[in-house]
Design an enzyme around this catalytic site. Structure first.
Site, PDB file in Angstrom:
ATOM      1  N   ASP A   1      -8.981  -0.824   4.885  1.00  0.00           N
ATOM      2  CA  ASP A   1      -8.877   0.412   5.662  1.00  0.00           C
ATOM      3  C   ASP A   1      -8.662   1.652   4.814  1.00  0.00           C
ATOM      4  OD1 ASP A   1      -6.170  -0.841   5.231  1.00  0.00           O
ATOM      5  OD2 ASP A   1      -5.560   1.105   6.017  1.00  0.00           O
TER       6      ASP A   1
ATOM      7  N   THR B   1       0.852  -1.191   0.000  1.00  0.00           N
ATOM      8  CA  THR B   1       0.000   0.000   0.000  1.00  0.00           C
ATOM      9  C   THR B   1       0.890   1.243   0.000  1.00  0.00           C
ATOM     10  OG1 THR B   1      -1.778  -1.092   1.219  1.00  0.00           O
ATOM     11  CG2 THR B   1      -1.666   1.296   1.400  1.00  0.00           C
TER      12      THR B   1
END
Length: 314
Positions: free
Chosen positions: A197, A166
């Site tokens: 998230d 990420t």
């Protein structure tokens, strides 16, 4: 206020043969964002462009290079947030878009909403004239092989989650405004429609001029359970330094829900931290024209930003 930018390329395990590419990628992203800040640009533009650089880099699990879901498709999440007015835009489970972070910015500025998902996000992108990219163009050979490996009966998908990348950025500009941006391809072989998230405000990122800005990486479900990005800023509100706030938040996630991850933090005064509880995290920062980066705990390579920029251009 002196401008500062911090970027990360994901917390987890970075295989030896990919270390240099990860280092180079976060350096390029930091330099891109910093050049905007140095030219008088704002923090929002800086984090957006820094993340876009990493979305275009196949070393990271975002944009081109994203991992594949159970059907062998790329589905991506992204968020961007402006610390000046708490405005935010996000996308989830979006396909066929090269730079989800740019679509998140459009959602923030062109709609009354904060989060669009899947077909709705894609329809909005089309309405805004965002170019469509054939899904297969975002699939790297590495992601394809990993997906196939995880389909085997004796595979262990959890093992493959440890080296995901990420990407994210936080910055403060000369006017004292902070911003954050985060983008990801999510978990490999995830269920279709899974949202982690990254797209969730307070989990994948948060920015508030009154405190600072954060961007997170790691196990998404764990990050959401503790609202990691906002949790780190809460500890800064209690007087903790960015480094201490990040460590306390990461430690809480580990002890409370067994989750590992990483976080980059910048305070409203321009202090910063890049901390992680995983084995590694690619990160880079530029402050006072000094470029610093690392992958391992305690590692901090230094180079003048000017030298790095000229080396990039040569």
């Amino acid at each position: 206020m002196k401008p500062v930018i911090v970027v990360h390329g994901g917390a987890g395990r970075i295989f030896k043969e990919r270390e240099e590419g990860s280092r180079s990628g976060v350096r390029k992203a930091a330099l891109k964002g910093y050049s905007i800040l140095k030219g008088g640009g704002n923090a929002l533009d800086a984090v957006e462009e820094a993340v876009a650089v990493m979305e275009d880099d196949p070393h990271f699990n975002a944009g081109c290079g994203s991992v594949l879901n159970e059907k062998g498709e790329v589905e991506m999440d992204a968020i961007i947030m402006d610390g000046k007015n708490l405005a935010s835009g996000a996308v989830s489970a979006v396909k066929c878009i090269a730079n989800p972070i740019k679509l998140a910015r459009l959602i923030m500025e062109k709609t009354d909403h904060m989060l669009l998902t899947d077909q709705g996000a894609f329809a909005f992108a089309r309405a805004m004239g965002v170019p469509e990219v054939p899904g297969e163009e975002l699939i790297t050979e590495r992601s394809l092989q990993r997906w196939k490996k995880n389909l085997e009966a004796d595979s262990n998908p959890q093992e493959f989650q440890k080296d995901l990348g990420t990407v994210g950025a936080v910055a403060i500009d000369s006017a004292g405004n902070v911003a954050c941006a985060t983008s990801t391809g999510g978990l490999t072989n995830k269920l279709v429609g899974r949202v982690g998230d990254t797209a969730c405000i307070g989990s994948g990122g948060y920015a508030d001029n009154n405190v600072g800005a954060t961007s997170t990486t790691g196990h998404g479900e764990s990050i959401m359970k503790v609202v990691l990005a906002r949790l780190a800023l809460y500890h800064m509100e209690q007087g903790k330094s960015p480094e201490d706030a990040a460590d306390i938040a990461l430690d809480y996630m580990k002890t409370r829900v067994g989750g590992l991850g990483g976080i980059i933090v910048i305070s409203r005064s321009g202090d910063w931290a890049a901390r992680f509880s995983t084995k590694q995290m690619a990160w880079a920062t530029i402050k006072d024209d000094l470029l610093q980066c690392g992958i391992y705990a305690g590692e901090r390579d230094e180079q003048s930003a000017e030298e790095a920029l000229s080396a990039l251009g040569s």
